[in-house]
Design a protein around this motif. Structure first.
Motif, PDB file in Angstrom:
ATOM      1  N   HIS A  76       5.956   1.841  -1.851  1.00 47.37           N
ATOM      2  CA  HIS A  76       4.869   1.110  -1.195  1.00 47.37           C
ATOM      3  C   HIS A  76       5.365   0.526   0.123  1.00 47.37           C
ATOM      4  CE1 HIS A  76       2.818   1.392  -5.037  1.00 47.37           C
ATOM      5  NE2 HIS A  76       1.751   0.803  -4.527  1.00 47.37           N
ATOM      6  N   LEU A  77       4.496   0.516   1.108  1.00 42.51           N
ATOM      7  CA  LEU A  77       4.769  -0.200   2.344  1.00 42.51           C
ATOM      8  C   LEU A  77       4.414  -1.667   2.151  1.00 42.51           C
ATOM      9  CD1 LEU A  77       3.199   2.354   4.822  1.00 42.51           C
ATOM     10  CD2 LEU A  77       5.640   1.786   4.696  1.00 42.51           C
ATOM     11  N   LEU A  78       5.255  -2.531   2.687  1.00 39.28           N
ATOM     12  CA  LEU A  78       4.964  -3.958   2.694  1.00 39.28           C
ATOM     13  C   LEU A  78       4.395  -4.326   4.060  1.00 39.28           C
ATOM     14  CD1 LEU A  78       5.132  -6.856   1.536  1.00 39.28           C
ATOM     15  CD2 LEU A  78       7.461  -6.975   2.463  1.00 39.28           C
ATOM     16  N   LEU A  79       3.185  -4.877   4.061  1.00 37.85           N
ATOM     17  CA  LEU A  79       2.553  -5.368   5.278  1.00 37.85           C
ATOM     18  C   LEU A  79       2.384  -6.868   5.156  1.00 37.85           C
ATOM     19  CD1 LEU A  79       1.068  -2.429   4.466  1.00 37.85           C
ATOM     20  CD2 LEU A  79       0.062  -2.817   6.705  1.00 37.85           C
ATOM     21  N   ALA A  80       2.392  -7.545   6.290  1.00 38.46           N
ATOM     22  CA  ALA A  80       2.280  -9.005   6.255  1.00 38.46           C
ATOM     23  C   ALA A  80       1.581  -9.519   7.503  1.00 38.46           C
ATOM     24  CB  ALA A  80       3.658  -9.653   6.123  1.00 38.46           C
ATOM     25  N   LEU A  81       1.101 -10.751   7.386  1.00 34.32           N
ATOM     26  CA  LEU A  81       0.426 -11.430   8.490  1.00 34.32           C
ATOM     27  C   LEU A  81       0.630 -12.924   8.298  1.00 34.32           C
ATOM     28  CD1 LEU A  81      -1.628 -11.225  10.906  1.00 34.32           C
ATOM     29  CD2 LEU A  81      -3.440 -11.429   9.190  1.00 34.32           C
ATOM     30  N   THR A  82       0.981 -13.611   9.373  1.00 34.16           N
ATOM     31  CA  THR A  82       1.085 -15.069   9.316  1.00 34.16           C
ATOM     32  C   THR A  82       0.037 -15.666  10.249  1.00 34.16           C
ATOM     33  OG1 THR A  82       2.767 -15.190  11.070  1.00 34.16           O
ATOM     34  CG2 THR A  82       3.553 -15.030   8.784  1.00 34.16           C
ATOM     35  N   VAL A 132       0.848  -1.182   0.000  1.00 37.74           N
ATOM     36  CA  VAL A 132       0.000   0.000   0.000  1.00 37.74           C
ATOM     37  C   VAL A 132       0.888   1.239   0.000  1.00 37.74           C
ATOM     38  CG1 VAL A 132      -0.188  -0.060   2.525  1.00 37.74           C
ATOM     39  CG2 VAL A 132      -1.893   1.173   1.194  1.00 37.74           C
ATOM     40  N   GLN A 133       0.484   2.242  -0.741  1.00 34.83           N
ATOM     41  CA  GLN A 133       1.241   3.490  -0.740  1.00 34.83           C
ATOM     42  C   GLN A 133       1.156   4.145   0.642  1.00 34.83           C
ATOM     43  OE1 GLN A 133       0.923   6.168  -4.206  1.00 34.83           O
ATOM     44  NE2 GLN A 133      -0.335   4.564  -5.146  1.00 34.83           N
ATOM     45  N   PRO A 134       2.251   4.763   1.094  1.00 33.63           N
ATOM     46  CA  PRO A 134       2.233   5.390   2.424  1.00 33.63           C
ATOM     47  C   PRO A 134       1.107   6.395   2.607  1.00 33.63           C
ATOM     48  CG  PRO A 134       4.482   5.245   1.609  1.00 33.63           C
ATOM     49  CD  PRO A 134       3.597   4.815   0.475  1.00 33.63           C
ATOM     50  N   GLY A 145      -4.000   6.250   3.668  1.00 39.37           N
ATOM     51  CA  GLY A 145      -4.288   6.021   5.075  1.00 39.37           C
ATOM     52  C   GLY A 145      -5.474   5.111   5.313  1.00 39.37           C
ATOM     53  N   ALA A 146      -6.495   5.199   4.456  1.00 39.78           N
ATOM     54  CA  ALA A 146      -7.686   4.377   4.653  1.00 39.78           C
ATOM     55  C   ALA A 146      -7.362   2.893   4.506  1.00 39.78           C
ATOM     56  CB  ALA A 146      -8.766   4.788   3.661  1.00 39.78           C
ATOM     57  N   SER A 147      -6.599   2.547   3.472  1.00 42.00           N
ATOM     58  CA  SER A 147      -6.257   1.140   3.262  1.00 42.00           C
ATOM     59  C   SER A 147      -5.305   0.634   4.343  1.00 42.00           C
ATOM     60  CB  SER A 147      -5.631   0.950   1.879  1.00 42.00           C
ATOM     61  OG  SER A 147      -5.530  -0.415   1.551  1.00 42.00           O
ATOM     62  N   ARG A 148      -4.375   1.475   4.772  1.00 42.36           N
ATOM     63  CA  ARG A 148      -3.474   1.078   5.856  1.00 42.36           C
ATOM     64  C   ARG A 148      -4.272   0.781   7.125  1.00 42.36           C
ATOM     65  NH1 ARG A 148       1.319   5.411   6.203  1.00 42.36           N
ATOM     66  NH2 ARG A 148       2.027   3.974   7.837  1.00 42.36           N
ATOM     67  N   ALA A 149      -5.292   1.595   7.398  1.00 40.77           N
ATOM     68  CA  ALA A 149      -6.110   1.383   8.597  1.00 40.77           C
ATOM     69  C   ALA A 149      -6.895   0.083   8.502  1.00 40.77           C
ATOM     70  CB  ALA A 149      -7.061   2.560   8.795  1.00 40.77           C
ATOM     71  N   VAL A 150      -7.420  -0.230   7.321  1.00 40.25           N
ATOM     72  CA  VAL A 150      -8.146  -1.488   7.136  1.00 40.25           C
ATOM     73  C   VAL A 150      -7.228  -2.672   7.423  1.00 40.25           C
ATOM     74  CG1 VAL A 150      -9.165  -3.014   5.394  1.00 40.25           C
ATOM     75  CG2 VAL A 150      -9.875  -0.620   5.520  1.00 40.25           C
ATOM     76  N   LEU A 151      -6.039  -2.656   6.836  1.00 43.65           N
ATOM     77  CA  LEU A 151      -5.118  -3.780   6.994  1.00 43.65           C
ATOM     78  C   LEU A 151      -4.631  -3.908   8.440  1.00 43.65           C
ATOM     79  CD1 LEU A 151      -3.173  -3.219   3.673  1.00 43.65           C
ATOM     80  CD2 LEU A 151      -4.602  -5.212   4.204  1.00 43.65           C
TER      81      LEU A 151
END
Length: 222
Positions: free
Chosen positions: A191-197, A156-158, A161-167
């Protein structure tokens, strides 16, 4: 029957539906994309150009031309082929039975990695009140459950903010910044890389949102 067992082993979790869950706007669920979705897909994509264009990969040609109904059939064919070979799970997001967006789990890798990425978009008239967050939670639970994945990533692009908050609300954590990662709106964007395991979820993503009061128990009357 044997053919189905072989196919499901190649692409676990597909085809399938996920949900429903309830949010203040209504009932959210995921279901597979369909060939007859073309007209609705076209109308929503054209209506949401201003909301989607700043965040999506650069395409060829004018937005309205590449989102005509006639563009859906070849796209659907590609999505279905990728799903059949186990590389993707393409879903429609429904709100009270109406198509309001899409959620895709893509670049699925099996073997020792068992990972994929997750992406989504939602019609501007359905945003707010947890629709996107509910859809992503359903996608996460489906990927880690029937989909048998271990890790999901999102970029997600820095400034989104809305998508970052959802994730973040579903449990994703930021791992780093990918410099000039993707051509978006005719420029190479960070882009920011976010992850979840799967180990990071104490329970399912949906149950976590229910406990936090972000979702309404489905048995509750509207």
């Amino acid at each position: 029957m044997l053919n189905w067992l072989i196919d499901s082993a190649n692409h676990p979790g597909w085809p399938a539906t996920a949900g429903p869950v309830r949010v203040p706007k209504g009932t959210v669920r995921l279901r597979p994309v369909r060939l007859r979705d073309g007209r609705t897909w076209s109308a929503l994509r054209i209506r949401n150009q201003n909301e989607l264009l700043p965040w999506e990969p650069t395409g060829s040609g004018q937005w309205d031309r590449r989102h005509q109904s006639s563009s859906w059939a070849p796209m659907h064919s590609i999505l279905k082929a990728e799903a059949k070979r186990g590389a993707m799970m393409p879903f429609v997001i429904e709100l009270d039975g109406e198509y309001v967006g899409q959620l895709t789990i893509g670049n699925i890798q099996r073997g020792a990695v068992r990972s994929g990425w997750i992406g989504y978009w939602v019609d501007r008239e359905a945003t707010g009140n947890g629709v996107a967050k509910a859809a992503v939670a359903l996608g996460v639970d489906h990927a880690f459950g029937p989909g048998r994945l271990h890790r999901l990533e999102a970029t997600v692009q820095p400034g989104n903010g809305a998508s970052r908050a959802v994730l973040r609300g579903v449990g994703f954590r930021e791992e780093g910044l990918l410099k000039r990662y993707m051509d978006v709106n005719s420029r190479w964007r960070d882009h920011l890389l976010l992850a979840l395991t799967v180990e990071e979820l104490a329970d399912t993503a949906v149950d976590s949102l229910l406990r936090a009061g972000r979702l309404i128990p489905h048995t509750e009357k509207s």
